[in-house]
Design a protein around this motif. Structure first.
Motif, PDB file in Angstrom:
ATOM      1  N   LYS A 161      33.290  39.857  38.295  1.00  0.00           N
ATOM      2  CA  LYS A 161      33.656  39.013  37.159  1.00  0.00           C
ATOM      3  C   LYS A 161      34.047  39.811  35.916  1.00  0.00           C
ATOM      4  O   LYS A 161      34.743  39.289  35.054  1.00  0.00           O
ATOM      5  CB  LYS A 161      32.489  38.091  36.794  1.00  0.00           C
ATOM      6  N   LYS A 172      37.616  39.882  34.684  1.00  0.00           N
ATOM      7  CA  LYS A 172      38.275  38.573  34.606  1.00  0.00           C
ATOM      8  C   LYS A 172      37.582  37.703  33.566  1.00  0.00           C
ATOM      9  O   LYS A 172      36.939  36.709  33.900  1.00  0.00           O
ATOM     10  CB  LYS A 172      38.238  37.893  35.972  1.00  0.00           C
ATOM     11  N   THR A 190      38.356  33.832  33.541  1.00  0.00           N
ATOM     12  CA  THR A 190      37.785  33.152  34.703  1.00  0.00           C
ATOM     13  C   THR A 190      36.286  32.975  34.516  1.00  0.00           C
ATOM     14  O   THR A 190      35.740  31.910  34.822  1.00  0.00           O
ATOM     15  CB  THR A 190      38.076  33.957  35.989  1.00  0.00           C
ATOM     16  N   GLY A 208      32.668  35.447  41.216  1.00  0.00           N
ATOM     17  CA  GLY A 208      34.067  35.327  40.832  1.00  0.00           C
ATOM     18  C   GLY A 208      34.503  33.887  40.979  1.00  0.00           C
ATOM     19  O   GLY A 208      33.751  33.015  41.402  1.00  0.00           O
TER      20      GLY A 208
END
Length: 170
Positions: free
Chosen positions: A45, A48, A51, A125
């Motif tokens: 993660k 990102k 996200t 994720g």
């Protein structure tokens, strides 16, 4: 019970009993397992940020801005906790925080499920809205409960093999 001589004390001390040694090994496995999971969860993660923000916001628990900040910070917290567990440093306090984090994840997933939200938890994720048939809430909760159990073991018994705690704090 066998005995060994501790060269630092020049006295005879009891060797660890088989049950204690087994608990040390279980602790090592729990520590490495939970540590690796946390590092992986954070690492997938950390690159990102949008996200991660959206994944936390999708739970609709916190105000959008606060959820965004949580989403940004969470990967770094997971990596830090995981690294400390792998090293076996400050095992009990890190296990307490990790266990409470897993319980918070379980509560978050359960409330999303109960409210009929159709989201991916974003634990590894991804995250955010998904099609109604794509949710995996039961599996996610069971998985996080397993992680919480590993943390609870370390909370109850932080002494493990191959830890910096043993080396630094005896």
């Amino acid at each position: 019970m066998s005995t060994t001589i501790d060269p630092t004390l020049h006295e005879v001390s009891p060797a660890p009993e088989r049950g204690e040694r087994l608990k040390d090994v279980i602790g090592l496995v729990a520590r490495l397992f939970l540590g690796a999971v946390l590092i992986y969860a954070g690492a997938v993660k950390v690159g990102k940020p949008l996200t991660s923000e959206r994944a936390v916001q999708a739970f609709e628990i916190f105000p959008m801005e606060l959820a965004g900040y949580i989403g940004l910070a969470l990967p770094f917290v997971e990596i830090l906790l995981g690294a400390l567990l792998i090293l076996g440093l400050f095992t009990r306090p890190v296990a307490i925080i990790s266990t409470l984090l897993m319980i918070a994840f379980i509560i978050g997933i359960a409330q999303a499920w109960a409210r009929g939200l159709t989201i991916d938890c974003g634990c590894f994720g991804g995250g955010g809205q998904v099609a109604p048939g794509e949710t995996k809430y039961g599996t996610d909760i069971a998985r996080d409960a397993t992680f919480a159990l590993a943390g609870a073991w370390l909370w109850w018994r932080p002494r493990t093999l191959a830890s910096l705690d043993r080396l630094l704090f005896r």
